[in-house]
Design a protein around this motif. Structure first.
Motif, short mmCIF file in Angstrom:
data_model
loop_
_atom_site.label_atom_id
_atom_site.label_comp_id
_atom_site.label_asym_id
_atom_site.label_seq_id
_atom_site.Cartn_x
_atom_site.Cartn_y
_atom_site.Cartn_z
N LEU A 1 -29.49 90.65 -26.74
CA LEU A 1 -29.03 91.46 -27.68
C LEU A 1 -28.32 91.03 -28.30
O LEU A 1 -27.10 90.25 -27.75
CB LEU A 1 -29.61 93.29 -27.35
CG LEU A 1 -29.93 93.87 -27.07
CD1 LEU A 1 -29.72 95.01 -26.39
CD2 LEU A 1 -31.85 93.71 -26.85
N ASP A 2 -28.54 90.47 -29.92
CA ASP A 2 -27.44 90.79 -31.13
C ASP A 2 -27.19 92.03 -31.77
O ASP A 2 -28.25 92.76 -30.58
CB ASP A 2 -28.25 89.84 -32.06
CG ASP A 2 -29.58 90.34 -32.99
OD1 ASP A 2 -29.73 91.86 -32.56
OD2 ASP A 2 -29.80 89.83 -33.86
N LYS A 3 -26.52 92.26 -32.59
CA LYS A 3 -25.27 93.28 -32.52
C LYS A 3 -26.95 94.29 -33.68
O LYS A 3 -27.00 95.49 -33.78
CB LYS A 3 -24.76 93.20 -34.39
CG LYS A 3 -23.67 92.47 -33.62
CD LYS A 3 -22.10 92.11 -34.27
CE LYS A 3 -21.36 91.82 -33.04
NZ LYS A 3 -19.95 91.22 -34.13
N GLN A 4 -28.04 93.53 -33.83
CA GLN A 4 -29.38 94.24 -34.29
C GLN A 4 -29.88 94.72 -33.80
O GLN A 4 -31.24 94.76 -33.98
CB GLN A 4 -29.62 93.72 -35.60
CG GLN A 4 -29.27 93.81 -36.95
CD GLN A 4 -27.59 92.92 -36.69
OE1 GLN A 4 -28.12 91.84 -36.15
NE2 GLN A 4 -26.47 93.23 -37.10
N ASN A 5 -29.78 94.72 -32.31
CA ASN A 5 -30.67 94.63 -30.96
C ASN A 5 -31.68 93.96 -31.04
O ASN A 5 -33.14 94.51 -30.85
CB ASN A 5 -31.10 96.17 -31.27
CG ASN A 5 -29.74 97.29 -30.47
OD1 ASN A 5 -29.24 97.29 -30.15
ND2 ASN A 5 -30.26 98.18 -32.36
N ILE A 6 -31.66 92.99 -31.45
CA ILE A 6 -32.97 92.28 -31.57
C ILE A 6 -32.59 90.99 -30.53
O ILE A 6 -31.85 90.08 -30.60
CB ILE A 6 -33.48 90.85 -32.84
CG1 ILE A 6 -33.19 92.38 -34.11
CG2 ILE A 6 -34.17 90.09 -32.55
CD1 ILE A 6 -33.59 91.89 -35.09
N ILE A 7 -33.90 89.98 -29.63
CA ILE A 7 -33.76 88.99 -28.88
C ILE A 7 -34.29 87.82 -29.35
O ILE A 7 -35.61 88.43 -30.07
CB ILE A 7 -34.51 89.32 -27.67
CG1 ILE A 7 -33.35 90.48 -27.20
CG2 ILE A 7 -34.70 87.61 -26.73
CD1 ILE A 7 -33.87 90.25 -25.83
N HIS A 8 -33.52 87.05 -29.97
CA HIS A 8 -33.97 85.47 -30.52
C HIS A 8 -34.52 84.59 -29.96
O HIS A 8 -32.89 84.18 -29.11
CB HIS A 8 -33.14 84.75 -32.01
CG HIS A 8 -33.20 86.27 -32.71
ND1 HIS A 8 -33.43 86.67 -33.34
CD2 HIS A 8 -32.04 87.22 -32.51
CE1 HIS A 8 -33.02 87.48 -34.50
NE2 HIS A 8 -32.26 88.00 -33.97
N CYS A 9 -35.03 83.76 -29.02
CA CYS A 9 -35.00 82.76 -27.88
C CYS A 9 -36.28 81.91 -28.84
O CYS A 9 -37.48 82.02 -29.74
CB CYS A 9 -35.93 83.52 -27.20
SG CYS A 9 -34.50 83.93 -26.02
N SER A 10 -36.22 80.47 -28.26
CA SER A 10 -37.22 79.75 -28.25
C SER A 10 -37.78 79.40 -27.50
O SER A 10 -37.98 79.87 -25.57
CB SER A 10 -36.60 78.09 -28.68
OG SER A 10 -37.55 76.76 -27.70
N LEU B 1 -35.61 95.55 -29.68
CA LEU B 1 -35.74 96.20 -28.87
C LEU B 1 -34.75 98.09 -29.18
O LEU B 1 -34.36 97.95 -29.72
CB LEU B 1 -35.56 96.55 -26.96
CG LEU B 1 -35.11 94.73 -27.30
CD1 LEU B 1 -34.81 94.65 -25.79
CD2 LEU B 1 -37.06 94.31 -26.66
N GLY B 2 -36.17 98.69 -28.86
CA GLY B 2 -35.66 100.57 -28.80
C GLY B 2 -34.63 100.55 -27.97
O GLY B 2 -34.38 101.33 -27.25
N ILE C 1 -40.40 97.93 -26.82
CA ILE C 1 -40.84 97.09 -27.76
C ILE C 1 -41.05 97.25 -29.16
O ILE C 1 -42.28 97.70 -28.80
CB ILE C 1 -42.35 95.94 -26.86
CG1 ILE C 1 -41.34 95.44 -25.38
CG2 ILE C 1 -42.46 94.40 -27.89
CD1 ILE C 1 -40.51 94.67 -25.05
N ARG C 2 -39.76 97.93 -29.45
CA ARG C 2 -40.31 98.34 -31.24
C ARG C 2 -41.14 97.80 -31.80
O ARG C 2 -42.05 97.67 -31.94
CB ARG C 2 -39.23 98.62 -32.11
CG ARG C 2 -38.24 99.75 -31.45
CD ARG C 2 -39.01 100.95 -31.35
NE ARG C 2 -37.71 101.84 -30.96
CZ ARG C 2 -36.83 102.65 -31.48
NH1 ARG C 2 -36.22 102.28 -32.43
NH2 ARG C 2 -36.47 103.28 -30.58
N SER C 3 -40.98 96.11 -32.15
CA SER C 3 -41.12 95.28 -33.12
C SER C 3 -41.91 93.83 -32.10
O SER C 3 -40.40 93.60 -31.42
CB SER C 3 -41.24 95.11 -34.47
OG SER C 3 -40.56 94.49 -34.66
N CYS C 4 -42.31 92.70 -32.14
CA CYS C 4 -42.03 90.61 -31.77
C CYS C 4 -42.75 90.11 -32.52
O CYS C 4 -44.03 90.57 -33.56
CB CYS C 4 -43.37 91.82 -30.30
SG CYS C 4 -42.91 89.66 -29.84
N THR C 5 -42.47 89.25 -33.11
CA THR C 5 -42.70 88.16 -33.88
C THR C 5 -42.76 86.89 -33.57
O THR C 5 -41.76 86.86 -33.36
CB THR C 5 -41.72 88.25 -35.27
OG1 THR C 5 -42.30 89.74 -36.30
CG2 THR C 5 -42.25 87.07 -36.67
#
Length: 230
Positions: free
Chosen positions: A166-175, A48-49, A210-214
């Motif tokens: 968010l984690d410290k890298q501004n990324i959300i990780h979810c199943s 995320l931005g 949304i900067r990127s989504c994988t």
């Protein structure tokens, strides 16, 4: 098996990593690469931005996935009296108060995935902040896990409610489910989660959100998904 093992390398060679794919095609690729001998989990990773170092740019919330996560969720509810009985009736796996705090502190017991608490119990639960916080298990009003409606909270957890943050890298990780769900159900879960993340956009966020989504399977490489128009 290491993620850099033979199967991973073979999967990695199957597609163009510089390309961003439509969700349909991305999901098809991910499922084709989910060839492990177990039912792999499919995960969404969204950068995320925002800047998580600032309180006004935090992104955190929860959403009930339409098709759940494919995982049996064990719930611990901190409540007393009538609310404790309500939690038991709703199917909570563990219900208690100071006794559960003592069990966690003395036995290093963590046989649960979701912690729910009534507001009046947060003073007791607060003693566990140092151990529950780093594990992402601390009850929070924003995620609906600090509530007097324990029946609904337990039902949501059992139905596939997930928390995102968010984690410290501004990324959300979810199943978003299991490979066995198939593309259609996984895509519906993906849409529900991404829409919830977008609704949680902080007012202080500037520029592209949304900067990127994988998406990726447990043992497979990530495939970039287009979020244009979202």
């Amino acid at each position: 098996m290491s993620r850099t093992g033979k199967r991973y390398k073979e999967a990695f060679a199957k597609y163009d990593h510089s390309q961003t794919y439509d969700l349909d095609e991305a999901m098809k690729l991910v499922l084709e690469m989910a060839t492990a001998k177990f039912d792999e989990t499919i995960e969404l990773h969204a950068r995320l931005g925002v800047d998580s170092r600032h309180a006004d740019q935090q992104v955190r919330g929860s959403v009930v996935l339409p098709h759940g996560t494919g995982k049996s969720v064990r719930t611990l509810v901190f409540a007393k009296g009538e609310k404790a009985e309500e939690a038991k009736a709703a199917g909570a796996d563990y219900v208690g108060a100071e006794d559960m705090v003592e069990k966690i502190q003395k036995e290093n017991w963590f046989d649960f995935e979701v912690v729910i608490a009534t507001p009046d119990m947060m003073g007791v639960v607060g003693r566990l902040g140092r151990v529950l916080g780093p594990k992402g298990l601390m009850p929070n009003p924003k995620s609906g896990t600090v509530t007097n409606d324990v029946t609904n909270a337990v039902n949501d957890a059992k139905a596939g409610k997930i928390e995102y943050r968010l984690d410290k890298q501004n990324i959300i990780h979810c199943s978003i489910g299991k490979a066995s769900f198939g593309a259609e159900k996984l895509q519906e879960n993906f849409d529900a989660l991404l829409e919830a993340i977008i609704r949680s956009k902080p007012a202080a966020a500037k520029g592209r959100y949304i900067r990127s989504c994988t998406i990726a399977s447990t043992m497979g490489p990530g495939v970039r998904v287009s979020t244009a128009g979202r």
